[in-house]
Write a protein that holds these residues in place. Structure first.
Motif, PDB file in Angstrom:
ATOM      1  N   MET A   1      41.649  30.878  35.820  1.00  0.00           N
ATOM      2  CA  MET A   1      40.727  30.770  36.949  1.00  0.00           C
ATOM      3  C   MET A   1      39.690  31.894  36.878  1.00  0.00           C
ATOM      4  O   MET A   1      40.063  33.054  36.692  1.00  0.00           O
TER       5      MET A   1
ATOM      6  N   ASP B   1      44.134  31.003  51.467  1.00  0.00           N
ATOM      7  CA  ASP B   1      44.542  31.644  50.209  1.00  0.00           C
ATOM      8  C   ASP B   1      43.353  31.872  49.284  1.00  0.00           C
ATOM      9  O   ASP B   1      43.339  32.823  48.506  1.00  0.00           O
ATOM     10  N   MET B   2      42.364  30.977  49.331  1.00  0.00           N
ATOM     11  CA  MET B   2      41.236  31.065  48.395  1.00  0.00           C
ATOM     12  C   MET B   2      40.160  31.972  48.998  1.00  0.00           C
ATOM     13  O   MET B   2      39.039  31.542  49.288  1.00  0.00           O
ATOM     14  N   SER B   3      40.527  33.237  49.205  1.00  0.00           N
ATOM     15  CA  SER B   3      39.574  34.160  49.824  1.00  0.00           C
ATOM     16  C   SER B   3      39.500  35.461  49.032  1.00  0.00           C
ATOM     17  O   SER B   3      40.448  35.844  48.327  1.00  0.00           O
TER      18      SER B   3
ATOM     19  N   PRO C   1      34.593  30.170  39.220  1.00  0.00           N
ATOM     20  CA  PRO C   1      35.681  29.997  40.178  1.00  0.00           C
ATOM     21  C   PRO C   1      35.368  28.864  41.171  1.00  0.00           C
ATOM     22  O   PRO C   1      34.650  29.092  42.147  1.00  0.00           O
TER      23      PRO C   1
ATOM     24  N   ASP D   1      37.394  34.660  35.845  1.00  0.00           N
ATOM     25  CA  ASP D   1      37.380  35.479  34.637  1.00  0.00           C
ATOM     26  C   ASP D   1      38.793  36.013  34.380  1.00  0.00           C
ATOM     27  O   ASP D   1      39.440  36.535  35.290  1.00  0.00           O
TER      28      ASP D   1
ATOM     29  N   LEU E   1      34.405  30.184  47.258  1.00  0.00           N
ATOM     30  CA  LEU E   1      33.086  30.424  46.651  1.00  0.00           C
ATOM     31  C   LEU E   1      32.767  29.350  45.617  1.00  0.00           C
ATOM     32  O   LEU E   1      33.652  28.938  44.850  1.00  0.00           O
TER      33      LEU E   1
ATOM     34  N   PHE F   1      39.825  39.798  35.326  1.00  0.00           N
ATOM     35  CA  PHE F   1      40.093  40.288  36.681  1.00  0.00           C
ATOM     36  C   PHE F   1      41.211  39.422  37.256  1.00  0.00           C
ATOM     37  O   PHE F   1      41.043  38.220  37.443  1.00  0.00           O
TER      38      PHE F   1
ATOM     39  N   SER G   1      33.805  35.419  37.386  1.00  0.00           N
ATOM     40  CA  SER G   1      34.847  35.735  38.362  1.00  0.00           C
ATOM     41  C   SER G   1      34.376  35.446  39.790  1.00  0.00           C
ATOM     42  O   SER G   1      33.178  35.527  40.085  1.00  0.00           O
ATOM     43  N   SER G   2      35.357  35.204  40.662  1.00  0.00           N
ATOM     44  CA  SER G   2      35.032  35.117  42.096  1.00  0.00           C
ATOM     45  C   SER G   2      34.402  36.441  42.554  1.00  0.00           C
ATOM     46  O   SER G   2      33.556  36.454  43.454  1.00  0.00           O
TER      47      SER G   2
HETATM   48  C1  LIG Z   1      45.058  35.010  40.293  1.00  0.00           C
HETATM   49  S1  LIG Z   1      43.577  35.408  41.135  1.00  0.00           S
HETATM   50  C2  LIG Z   1      42.466  34.976  39.840  1.00  0.00           C
HETATM   51  C3  LIG Z   1      41.058  35.501  40.037  1.00  0.00           C
HETATM   52  C4  LIG Z   1      40.150  35.055  38.942  1.00  0.00           C
HETATM   53  N1  LIG Z   1      40.570  35.561  37.658  1.00  0.00           N
HETATM   54  C5  LIG Z   1      38.692  35.432  39.180  1.00  0.00           C
HETATM   55  O1  LIG Z   1      38.114  36.097  38.308  1.00  0.00           O
HETATM   56  O2  LIG Z   1      38.127  35.031  40.211  1.00  0.00           O
HETATM   57  C6  LIG Z   1      43.382  34.081  42.257  1.00  0.00           C
HETATM   58  C7  LIG Z   1      42.747  34.528  43.556  1.00  0.00           C
HETATM   59  O3  LIG Z   1      41.343  34.808  43.339  1.00  0.00           O
HETATM   60  C8  LIG Z   1      40.617  34.513  44.520  1.00  0.00           C
HETATM   61  N2  LIG Z   1      39.643  33.466  44.209  1.00  0.00           N
HETATM   62  C9  LIG Z   1      39.552  32.745  43.088  1.00  0.00           C
HETATM   63  N3  LIG Z   1      38.540  31.863  43.158  1.00  0.00           N
HETATM   64  C10 LIG Z   1      37.965  32.034  44.364  1.00  0.00           C
HETATM   65  C11 LIG Z   1      36.873  31.417  45.044  1.00  0.00           C
HETATM   66  N4  LIG Z   1      36.197  30.428  44.480  1.00  0.00           N
HETATM   67  N5  LIG Z   1      36.555  31.861  46.280  1.00  0.00           N
HETATM   68  C12 LIG Z   1      37.248  32.857  46.860  1.00  0.00           C
HETATM   69  N6  LIG Z   1      38.295  33.465  46.275  1.00  0.00           N
HETATM   70  C13 LIG Z   1      38.656  33.064  45.050  1.00  0.00           C
HETATM   71  C14 LIG Z   1      41.642  33.993  45.557  1.00  0.00           C
HETATM   72  O4  LIG Z   1      42.090  35.090  46.329  1.00  0.00           O
HETATM   73  C15 LIG Z   1      42.746  33.481  44.662  1.00  0.00           C
HETATM   74  O5  LIG Z   1      44.007  33.421  45.333  1.00  0.00           O
END
Ligand SMILES: C[S@@+](CC[C@H](N)C(=O)[O-])C[C@H]1O[C@@H](n2cnc3c(N)ncnc32)[C@H](O)[C@@H]1O
Length: 234
Positions: A79, A212-214, A9, A81, A191, A84, A108-109
Motif C-alpha cells: 500500500m 482506520d484509513m486516516s 494510496p 510507498d 486520501l 513508510f 505514500s499517503s
Molecule cells: C500499513 S500502513 C501503510 C502506509 C503506506 N505504506 C503509505 O505509504 O501510505 C496503512 C495505514 O496507512 C494509512 N493510509 C494508507 N492509505 C491512506 C489513504 N489513502 N488515506 C489516509 N490514510 C491512509 C492508514 O492509516 C492505514 O491504516
C-alpha cells in the motif's frame, strides 16, 4: 524474479509507470485484498493472483517465494510507498524468499497529505504506529519531535482495542506528556478516494473518532527554521 512495488494510496492513477509496467509483465501478483483491488484493472488475465490477509500472509508469501524460485516473475504489491510503514511486511517477504528483494518507490499517503496540507518534508518527521511490537519508543519519539519544533505526520494504529492508537489516543497521550493543547492538528481520511479532512487543535482531536484509513498531521507551534533565525545562527 521478485519485486515489491507500492500502489495507491487509494487511487491507481498514483501508481508510477515503471510499477505498472512490472505488473503488466508479471506471472504472479500477490498482496493484501485491499491493495490488489486498487491495481485489479492492471492485472494481466494470465497472471496468478495470490491474495492474503493478516492470518495467512506467511503461508501465502511462502507460495510466492516458491514460484519465484521456480523462475516466475513475481510482484508483491504494497500500500502506498513500501518505505513508510511497510518494512515489517517487506521483512516477511524477504524471510519467505531467503534473500533481499528489489523495491520500487510508490506514492505514500504521507506524500499526498503533505501535498494537500502544504507541509514541507524538511521540517517534518514521519512516524507510524501501524506496526507490531512495542510502540513506546515511537510514542516517546513523537513527543521529542514536537518538542524539537518539527511537524509530525503520523499513521495511527487501528488494530484491536488493547492496541488501538488512533488520533484521539495519540492526542490524549501527547497532552498527558506535556505537549501544548493548541498545536494545529489535521486528520485526513481516504486520501485520493472519498477524501475527508478535519482541522482543529490537539485538544479537540482527543474527542474525535476517525476511520482506520486516516493519517494525522500535527503542526509545530514554532517551526525549527524560525527558531534558528531568531537565535541569529543563520
Ligand atoms: C500499513 S500502513 C501503510 C502506509 C503506506 N505504506 C503509505 O505509504 O501510505 C496503512 C495505514 O496507512 C494509512 N493510509 C494508507 N492509505 C491512506 C489513504 N489513502 N488515506 C489516509 N490514510 C491512509 C492508514 O492509516 C492505514 O491504516
Amino acid at each position: 524474479m521478485i519485486i515489491c512495488i507500492g500502489a495507491g494510496p487509494g487511487d491507481a492513477a498514483y501508481l508510477p509507470q515503471r510499477s505498472a509496467q512490472r505488473l503488466q509483465e508479471a506471472d504472479v501478483i500477490a498482496g493484501f485484498d485491499a491493495v490488489l483491488d486498487v491495481v485489479s484493472p492492471l492485472i494481466p488475465a494470465a497472471a496468478t493472483v495470490i491474495r492474503m490477509g493478516y492470518r495467512d500472509q506467511v503461508a501465502q508469501l511462502d507460495e510466492v517465494a516458491r514460484l519465484h524460485h521456480n523462475g516466475l516473475r513475481c510482484v508483491v504489491v504494497f500500500m502506498g510507498d513500501i518505505h513508510f510503514s511497510g518494512f515489517q511486511y517487506l521483512e516477511r517477504v524477504e524471510r519467505a524468499c531467503g534473500h533481499p528483494v528489489e523495491t520500487m518507490p510508490g506514492i505514500s499517503s504521507a506524500q499526498v497529505l503533505a501535498s494537500r496540507a502544504k507541509v514541507c518534508f524538511d521540517e517534518t518527521t514521519f512516524i507510524t504506529f501501524h506496526r507490531r511490537g512495542d510502540l513506546s519508543p515511537f510514542k516517546r519519539h513523537l513527543v521529542h519531535v514536537l518538542q524539537d519544533g518539527r511537524n509530525a505526520i503520523v499513521i495511527p494504529c487501528p488494530w484491536d482495542a488493547a492496541r488501538s492508537f488512533m488520533p484521539c489516543h495519540i492526542a490524549a497521550y501527547l497532552l498527558e506528556n506535556g505537549i501544548p493543547p493548541q498545536h494545529p492538528t489535521e486528520v485526513w481520511e481516504n486520501l485520493t478516494r472519498r477524501e475527508a479532512e478535519w482541522h482543529g487543535t490537539l485538544a479537540e482531536c482527543a474527542d474525535k473518532v476517525f476511520s482506520d484509513m486516516s493519517i494525522m498531521l500535527i503542526r509545530t507551534l514554532q517551526p525549527m527554521a524560525s527558531q534558528i533565525e531568531a537565535a541569529g545562527t543563520v
